[in-house]
Design a protein around this motif. Structure first.
Motif, PDB file in Angstrom:
ATOM      1  N   ALA A 124     -37.078  -2.484  34.683  1.00 17.57           N
ATOM      2  CA  ALA A 124     -36.080  -1.427  34.839  1.00 17.57           C
ATOM      3  C   ALA A 124     -34.955  -1.632  33.831  1.00 17.57           C
ATOM      4  O   ALA A 124     -34.465  -0.673  33.230  1.00 17.57           O
ATOM      5  CB  ALA A 124     -35.522  -1.407  36.254  1.00 17.57           C
ATOM      6  N   GLU A 125     -34.541  -2.888  33.663  1.00 12.88           N
ATOM      7  CA  GLU A 125     -33.488  -3.235  32.704  1.00 12.88           C
ATOM      8  C   GLU A 125     -33.728  -4.646  32.207  1.00 12.88           C
ATOM      9  O   GLU A 125     -34.284  -5.485  32.925  1.00 12.88           O
ATOM     10  CB  GLU A 125     -32.107  -3.157  33.360  1.00 12.88           C
ATOM     11  N   LEU A 126     -33.275  -4.900  30.973  1.00 11.80           N
ATOM     12  CA  LEU A 126     -33.469  -6.210  30.362  1.00 11.80           C
ATOM     13  C   LEU A 126     -32.390  -6.430  29.320  1.00 11.80           C
ATOM     14  O   LEU A 126     -32.127  -5.554  28.511  1.00 11.80           O
ATOM     15  CB  LEU A 126     -34.855  -6.263  29.701  1.00 11.80           C
ATOM     16  N   ASP A 127     -31.744  -7.591  29.393  1.00 11.94           N
ATOM     17  CA  ASP A 127     -30.827  -7.995  28.335  1.00 11.94           C
ATOM     18  C   ASP A 127     -31.000  -9.485  28.088  1.00 11.94           C
ATOM     19  O   ASP A 127     -31.965 -10.082  28.550  1.00 11.94           O
ATOM     20  CB  ASP A 127     -29.378  -7.600  28.650  1.00 11.94           C
ATOM     21  N   VAL A 173     -34.319  -6.947  35.349  1.00 13.53           N
ATOM     22  CA  VAL A 173     -34.414  -6.212  36.596  1.00 13.53           C
ATOM     23  C   VAL A 173     -35.816  -5.607  36.651  1.00 13.53           C
ATOM     24  O   VAL A 173     -36.226  -4.884  35.738  1.00 13.53           O
ATOM     25  CB  VAL A 173     -33.351  -5.093  36.712  1.00 13.53           C
ATOM     26  N   GLN A 227     -37.224 -12.125  25.836  1.00 10.26           N
ATOM     27  CA  GLN A 227     -37.022 -10.687  25.962  1.00 10.26           C
ATOM     28  C   GLN A 227     -38.081  -9.913  25.172  1.00 10.26           C
ATOM     29  O   GLN A 227     -38.616  -8.911  25.657  1.00 10.26           O
ATOM     30  CB  GLN A 227     -35.609 -10.301  25.498  1.00 10.26           C
ATOM     31  N   LYS A 245     -36.282  -3.639  44.187  1.00 14.26           N
ATOM     32  CA  LYS A 245     -35.657  -4.041  42.926  1.00 14.26           C
ATOM     33  C   LYS A 245     -35.390  -5.539  42.998  1.00 14.26           C
ATOM     34  O   LYS A 245     -35.066  -6.073  44.067  1.00 14.26           O
ATOM     35  CB  LYS A 245     -34.329  -3.317  42.711  1.00 14.26           C
ATOM     36  N   LYS A 287     -40.824  -7.368  26.785  1.00 12.78           N
ATOM     37  CA  LYS A 287     -40.904  -5.980  26.314  1.00 12.78           C
ATOM     38  C   LYS A 287     -42.302  -5.674  25.768  1.00 12.78           C
ATOM     39  O   LYS A 287     -42.873  -4.625  26.079  1.00 12.78           O
ATOM     40  CB  LYS A 287     -39.836  -5.715  25.254  1.00 12.78           C
TER      41      LYS A 287
END
Length: 181
Positions: A130-133, A138, A99, A152, A103
């Motif tokens: 778009a999103e990251l965890d 995404v 992650q 997407k 980033k």
């Protein structure tokens, strides 16, 4: 200090051209200089066979099956790098987790190239995060030169094997994608 860590430290300091092989994932080596490493990741500044800078690649160390340095081929590439005045692409990238790698690469280049080579070594996903965890990524993907199809995409972080950026193809795809927003 483990032999691998010792060699990585020496190669990072010397900036000697290396070939990194991940035989279980790809038939092609990654050629470049070691920019940094951690217990889990190896960060390479890549070069082409003609000595041109070719972006960066961050791979998992446990996927590396062998590394080769020295020898005629790598020496020739080093001479071409010097003759061309090529400089390694080497922004600071956080190597704490997949992650943090994603980033850092995204923050630096505005996009990531995420690869899932265990599933298919010929597919690459270039796009903006778009999103990251901890479990998922995404991407707002860019598509290819021919399709330029924005979509997407949800990927499992555990499937990622490599993160790249700043290669000529990736820069071109990103430029075209940003023009058709």
């Amino acid at each position: 200090m483990a032999v691998a860590d010792k060699m990585l430290k020496v190669l990072k300091l010397s900036q000697e051209v290396v070939d990194v092989y991940r035989d279980e994932l790809s038939n092609e080596s990654l050629t470049g200089v070691i920019t940094d490493f951690s217990d889990d990741f190896l960060y390479l500044s890549l070069f082409t066979e003609s000595g041109a800078a070719n972006g960066i690649s961050i791979v998992f160390r446990h996927d590396i099956t062998r590394m080769r340095w020295s020898g005629n081929e790598r020496q020739a590439i080093a001479e071409l790098i010097e003759a061309a005045g090529s400089k390694a692409t080497k922004p600071r990238i956080e190597l704490e987790s997949i992650q943090s790698v994603l980033k850092s690469v995204s923050d630096t280049f505005g996009y990531v190239n995420a690869l899932i080579e265990r599933i298919d070594d010929s597919i690459t996903f270039i796009g903006e995060i778009a999103e990251l965890d901890e479990e998922s990524l995404v991407l707002d993907t860019y598509g290819t030169f021919s399709t330029r199809d924005r979509s997407k995409l949800l990927l499992r972080c555990q499937d990622l094997t490599r993160v790249d950026a700043d290669a000529s193809y990736e820069r071109s795809v990103a430029l075209l994608a940003r023009k058709i927003r």
